[in-house]
Design an enzyme around this catalytic site. Structure first.
Site, PDB file in Angstrom:
ATOM      1  N   GLY A 141       0.798  -1.219   0.000  1.00 16.71           N
ATOM      2  CA  GLY A 141       0.000   0.000   0.000  1.00 16.71           C
ATOM      3  C   GLY A 141       0.830   1.267   0.000  1.00 16.71           C
ATOM      4  O   GLY A 141       1.926   1.334  -0.563  1.00 16.71           O
ATOM      5  N   CYS A 142       0.303   2.295   0.671  1.00 19.50           N
ATOM      6  CA  CYS A 142       0.953   3.603   0.708  1.00 19.50           C
ATOM      7  C   CYS A 142       2.322   3.559   1.373  1.00 19.50           C
ATOM      8  O   CYS A 142       3.135   4.468   1.190  1.00 19.50           O
ATOM      9  CB  CYS A 142       0.065   4.593   1.453  1.00 19.50           C
ATOM     10  N   ALA A 143       2.586   2.527   2.172  1.00 24.03           N
ATOM     11  CA  ALA A 143       3.830   2.458   2.935  1.00 24.03           C
ATOM     12  C   ALA A 143       5.007   1.932   2.139  1.00 24.03           C
ATOM     13  O   ALA A 143       6.133   1.914   2.630  1.00 24.03           O
ATOM     14  CB  ALA A 143       3.617   1.564   4.164  1.00 24.03           C
TER      15      ALA A 143
END
Length: 353
Positions: A141-143
């Site tokens: 994801g965003c990480a």
């Protein structure tokens, strides 16, 4: 490890919040969703939500509302390799290196699936060596940016490569889903398309500031997995976004920061420049409160959010590039990303002129 060159890329078409709202109201989807969803979309897209526009890999906004598995898969295939390669080429040029210098490439995404993976497309389009080590990371994801760079650091430290190409690319318009769930609608209003890349090396670039990665930490809490995640629904990706995300992001980011600073013998006041994933306006506000920072400290993250929306894993590359373009002062910089998992990562950077 040094950041030797950084590059970013977005699709050419830019759409404002007002244009997005108008396209939604004219689409067939408007009639399919209930009055509460209409109100929520108008609220998010008419009030100050921290963003003004997004760049999306579609010719018209009407295309966004063609939502079926085949259309979305084709959108990802048509655009992810192009943007990933463009960002990588720009990073390589700034690093002052040739394609043959790259010993490994690491590509992260969560908005589409290819087999063979995106790394092979980047290798082909950039003309990298046939014996280059290629890795595809998915599902973070965003990480994803920092785990991507952490793998690059391990490859450099092992002697497997002298220069590693780190790439994150997200075609969020290829992960479009609409229903009456508030989290789904907010996601549809916030995310944009883009790619970021950085050349990681054992030696710094002779030109420009030296950016050294000195220490890092990761934190994952699977008990909070359902706060932020993709699920598969009708053959498509459906984003689950809950109200807990801003507080979770701030809490985890603070724990990671405190741990790394303690190891370095530094305090919060020693950080001069903050390179933070934004997520959204509410996430930035939660970070300001948790860290005791003024809005000015997170100005680069806020600026990128306003210009591009949430670019998921690619976002922190844009923030880092903005800080460098603004000639942010040398010293200690903090780089952090967080997202699905629930996961959070941070790295202490020492920047010298």
């Amino acid at each position: 490890m040094y950041f030797r060159g950084i590059g970013t890329a977005t699709p050419p078409a830019r759409y404002t919040k007002a244009e997005c709202l108008d396209a939604f109201q004219q689409s067939d989807w408007f009639a399919r969703l209930d009055a509460r969803s209409h109100y929520l979309a108008r609220t998010v897209l008419q009030r100050d939500n921290g963003m003004e526009a997004r760049q999306l890999a579609v010719d018209t906004l009407g295309d966004v509302f063609t939502i079926d598995p085949n259309t979305l898969a084709q959108r990802f295939l048509a655009n992810a390799p192009v943007l990933a390669t463009l960002a990588a080429q720009r990073a390589l040029a700034k690093a002052g290196l040739e394609p043959s210098d790259i010993g490994a490439v690491v590509v992260s995404t969560c908005t589409g699936h290819l087999c063979p993976g995106l790394s092979g497309y980047v290798v082909e389009r950039m003309g990298l060596r046939a014996d280059v080590q290629a890795f595809d990371l998915v599902g973070q994801g965003c990480a994803a940016a920092l785990p991507n760079m952490q793998l690059g650091r391990a490859l450099l430290a092992s002697g497997a490569a002298e220069h590693v190409l780190s790439v994150c690319v997200e075609i969020c318009s290829a992960a479009m889903f609409l229903d009456n769930d508030p989290g789904v609608l907010i996601s549809a209003c916030l995310f944009g398309d883009g790619a970021g890349a950085v050349v990681l090396s054992n030696t710094p670039n002779a030109a420009g500031p030296r950016i050294a990665w000195t220490d890092s930490m990761s934190l994952i809490d699977p008990t909070e997995r359902k706060a932020l995640m993709f699920e598969s629904r009708d053959g498509m990706l459906r984003n689950i976004l809950t109200r807990a995300v801003p507080s979770l992001a701030a809490e985890h980011a603070r724990r990671v920061l405190d741990t790394v600073l303690a190891r370095a013998g530094l305090g919060m006041g020693d950080i001069g420049t903050w390179i933070m994933h934004a997520g959204g306006r509410d996430v930035l506000l939660a970070l300001e409160r948790e860290f005791g920072l003024a809005a000015e400290n997170l100005r680069y993250s806020a600026s990128m959010l306003r210009q591009y929306g949430n670019l998921s894993s690619a976002f922190v590359y844009f923030v880092l590039e903005a800080a460098l373009a603004d000639a942010a002062p040398p010293g200690w910089w903090w780089l952090s990303s967080f997202g699905a998992g629930f996961s959070c990562h941070g790295a202490l950077l020492e920047v010298t002129a």
